[in-house]
Write an enzyme that holds these catalytic residues in place. Structure first.
Site, PDB file in Angstrom:
ATOM      1  N   GLY A  15       0.795  -1.228   0.000  1.00  0.00           N
ATOM      2  CA  GLY A  15       0.000   0.000   0.000  1.00  0.00           C
ATOM      3  C   GLY A  15       0.823   1.270   0.000  1.00  0.00           C
ATOM      4  O   GLY A  15       1.869   1.344  -0.618  1.00  0.00           O
ATOM      5  N   SER A  16       0.319   2.235   0.733  1.00  0.00           N
ATOM      6  CA  SER A  16       0.722   3.629   0.599  1.00  0.00           C
ATOM      7  C   SER A  16       2.202   3.903   0.805  1.00  0.00           C
ATOM      8  O   SER A  16       2.852   3.360   1.692  1.00  0.00           O
ATOM      9  CB  SER A  16      -0.066   4.460   1.584  1.00  0.00           C
ATOM     10  OG  SER A  16       0.375   5.783   1.529  1.00  0.00           O
TER      11      SER A  16
END
Lengths: 141, 400
Positions: A57-58
Site C-alpha cells: 500500500g501507501s
C-alpha cells in the site's frame, strides 16, 4: 526455543514480546500513529518487536513510522520477510532497527503461535532470531 | 557504491548540508538494496505531503530538510518535481474538508514549493508530464509508480515519501530494484475471461491481483480496456498489494520487461463476483451517502465522460454528497465542464481527496468506482463501501 536466520539491514537492539502479522501491512491506514494501535484492533505495536511478511500500500508509510517514533509509540524493531524500499527509508528516518528474515516466514509464524507467550532476542552476531516460548527471567536482554 | 566526482562533492557538503544528508540517505537505502551506483532522474514525484496523514512530525521533518538548504543548489535545476494531493481543497469552495488543517497544510506547501515543487498537487503526475520510455524516475504514490512502469515503460521503484524528497533535492536515486531490467520479470500469467472490462471490473480485477499475486504479473490481452480503466485497475493492485509493475500484454512497451512465467491464474466473472461480496456492500443510498469519483484524480477524458452522463439528470439527491476530485493544476482549466457539473450539485475539490484529508462528516456509506478508494476508505472511516460503476453511481445518486 527455536532459532531463525536473519540479516541486519539497520542495526540496533531487538528483543521483547513480538506482535506478528499474517498479512503484509500498510503503515498508513493500518496503524494509528498517535497510539501505536493496529487499526480496528486492540493490539499495540508500541515498544514491541514487529514481525511482518512485508509492507504494502501507501508510500506515506515512512512518515507513519517517523510519527510513531515522535509520539513514542514505535515498535522497538521490525523483522520482515520481504524488505521494500519504503520500509528501509521509514526505518532510517525513524531510527528503528530493521532485520530481514532469511528463513521461511510461515514456519516462524507457526512457531510463534505455538508458544504461549513468545519472547524474541537476537543472538550476539545478529545472525539469528531466537524465539523462546516465554520470557526467561535470567535473560540479560 | 560507485559515486561520480559530483556525487562525492555533494556528500562532502560542497552543495550544502541538506543535499549531503539527502544523498547519504539515498546511498544507504541503495546499499541495502544492492545498488552499485546512483542514477540521475528527470522527474521526481513527491508523496507523503498531506498534513492530515503526516501531521506535525512530517511537517517538522520537511521543514528541517529545507532549513538546511543552502542557496548553492544549482545541480537540481533541470529536474521536474511534482507533488501528491494534500488535505485541502485548493479552491476553498467546498465545505466538506476539515478547515482546521488548512494552516498546517499551507506550511507544508510552502516548504515544498521552496524545494522547487510545481504546485500540481495530484496523484496523476503522468497526465501532467508524460514519462518517456526507459526514463529513470523517482516517484512516490503507488498508483503513479505502477502507471509509470506498466503503461509508459519508465523505470521507478515504489519510493517512500521521504526518499522522493531527497531525490528532488539531489536529482538522483539509487540504481536498484525496478530501475534494472533483470528485476522486471513477469512471473505470473493472468488470464481475464471477460470480453470487455468497465470501470467497476477494472477495479475488482486490480484489487484481486493485488491480494492474490505476490510477484510481477503479466495480464494477457484478451479484452479491451481504456486508459482510464487501466489507471483504475493498476491503482487498485498497488493498494491491495505492493505491485510496482504489472506487465500488460501489447500495452507495456517492449524491452522494458522480461517474461519468465512460473505461475498461472485465471479470473472470470464468477470469481470476481465472489470476491466482490467480501469487499463491497450493496449499492444503495443511506441517511448520509458519499458518492466519490476521482481516485486516482480524474483525467480530462473522465471529466468529459462524467459531464455527458449527468447531463440528462437534474441534480444530486438529498442526503448525498457527490464528490469528484481533480488535480490542483486544473484550477483555472476546463471551466465549461466544471460549471456544468457544479450546476448539477456535484462537489468538485482540487488537489485533494478523501484518502489524504479529513472530512467534516462521517458518511454511512461510500459509493465509488475506485478499488483503491474502496480499500482505503473502508479502513480509514470504518464505513461500508460499495464498489460499483460510474454509470450506476450516477443513476442512484442523481434525480431527473
Amino acid at each position: 526455543m527455536r532459532a531463525f536466520r536473519v540479516k541486519t539491514i539497520i542495526d540496533g537492539p531487538c528483543s521483547g514480546e513480538p506482535v506478528f502479522l499474517d498479512q503484509k501491512i500498510s503503515f498508513f491506514g493500518e496503524i494509528e500513529p498517535r497510539t501505536g494501535l493496529l487499526t480496528g484492533r486492540s493490539v499495540s505495536i508500541a515498544g514491541k518487536p514487529l514481525i511482518i511478511p512485508g509492507t504494502r500500500g501507501s508510500t506515506v508509510g515512512p512518515y507513519i513510522l517517523y510519527a510513531l517514533k515522535e509520539y513514542g509509540k514505535n515498535p522497538v524493531c521490525i523483522i520482515a520477510s520481504e524488505i521494500e524500499p519504503i520500509l528501509i527509508i521509514g526505518c532510517i528516518i525513524a531510527e528503528i532497527p530493521l532485520f530481514k528474515l532469511e528463513d521461511n516466514y510461515l514456519e516462524l509464524i507457526d512457531y510463534l503461535r505455538k508458544c504461549k507467550k513468545p519472547y524474541i532476542v537476537l543472538d550476539k552476531n545478529k545472525e539469528a532470531l531466537i524465539v523462546y516460548e516465554k520470557k526467561r527471567v535470567f535473560d540479560s536482554h | 557504491m560507485y559515486l561520480t566526482k559530483e556525487e562525492e562533492k555533494i556528500i562532502n557538503g560542497e552543495y550544502g548540508e541538506a543535499l549531503a544528508l539527502a544523498l547519504k540517505v539515498i546511498v544507504k537505502v541503495g546499499e541495502h538494496l544492492g545498488a552499485e551506483k546512483l542514477v540521475k532522474v528527470r522527474h521526481v514525484h513527491i508523496s507523503g505531503v498531506s498534513y492530515s496523514n503526516i501531521g506535525d512530525p512530517g511537517l517538522r521533518f520537511l521543514s528541517r530538510m529545507v532549513k538546511r538548504l543552502s542557496s548553492n543548489t544549482s545541480i537540481v535545476k533541470n529536474i521536474y518535481v511534482t507533488s501528491n494531493p494534500t488535505c485541502i481543497d485548493l479552491s476553498q469552495e467546498t465545505r466538506i474538508f476539515d478547515r482546521k488543517l488548512v494552516e498546517g497544510q499551507l506550511l507544508i506547501n510552502s516548504v515544498l514549493e521552496r524545494m522547487g515543487v510545481k504546485p500540481t498537487y495530484t496523484c496523476i503526475p503522468y497526465v501532467i508530464r508524460r514519462p518517456n520510455i526507459h526514463e529513470h524516475l523517482c516517484w512516490g504514490e503507488s498508483n503513479a509508480v505502477i502507471m509509470a512502469n506498466s503503461y509508459y515503460g519508465a523505470y521507478t521503484n515504489r519510493e517512500g515519501g521521504p526518499l522522493t524528497v531527497m531525490a528532488a533535492l539531489t536529482g538522483r536515486t539509487y540504481y536498484a530494484g525496478l530501475h534494472l531490467i533483470e528485476n522486471r520479470i513477469a512471473r505470473t500469467l493472468v488470464s481475464v475471461n471477460l470480453p470487455k472490462v468497465d470501470d467497476e471490473y477494472a477495479s475488482l480485477i486490480g484489487l484481486y491481483i493485488g491480494y492474490n499475486v505476490n510477484n510481477i504479473p503479466l495480464i494477457k490481452r484478451s479484452f479491451t480496456m481504456s486508459f482510464e480503466n487501466i489507471k483504475l485497475m493498476l491503482a487498485s493492485s498497488a493498494a491491495s498489494g505492493n505491485h510496482g509493475l504489472i506487465v500488460l500484454e501489447s500495452i507495456t512497451p517492449r524491452n522494458t520487461y522480461i517474461v519468465d512465467i512460473k505461475d498461472k491464474i485465471s479470473i472470470d466473472k464468477e470469481s470476481l463476483e465472489y470476491f466482490r461480496e467480501k469487499i463491497s456492500s450493496e449499492t444503495e443510498i443511506r441517511e448520509s451517502t458519499l458518492a466519490y469519483i476521482g481516485c486516482p484524480h480524474l483525467s480530462l477524458t473522465e471529466l468529459i465522460k462524467l459531464a455527458k452522463l449527468v447531463k440528462k439528470y437534474r441534480k444530486v439527491r438529498k442526503n448525498v454528497v457527490f464528490l469528484i476530485t481533480v488535480p490542483g493544476l486544473y484550477m483555472s482549466l476546463f471551466n465549461d465542464i466544471i460549471e456544468l457539473l457544479k450546476s448539477k450539485g456535484i462537489t468538485i475539490a482540487y488537489g485533494t481527496c478523501p484518502v489524504v484529508s479529513k472530512l467534516t462528516f462521517k458518511p454511512d456509506i461510500v459509493l465509488t468506482n475506485s478499488g483503491k478508494a474502496c480499500f482505503y476508505l473502508n479502513k480509514i472511516f470504518n464505513v461500508d463501501v460499495s464498489l460499483t460503476s460510474i454509470d450506476d453511481i450516477v443513476k442512484v445518486v442523481m434525480e431527473k
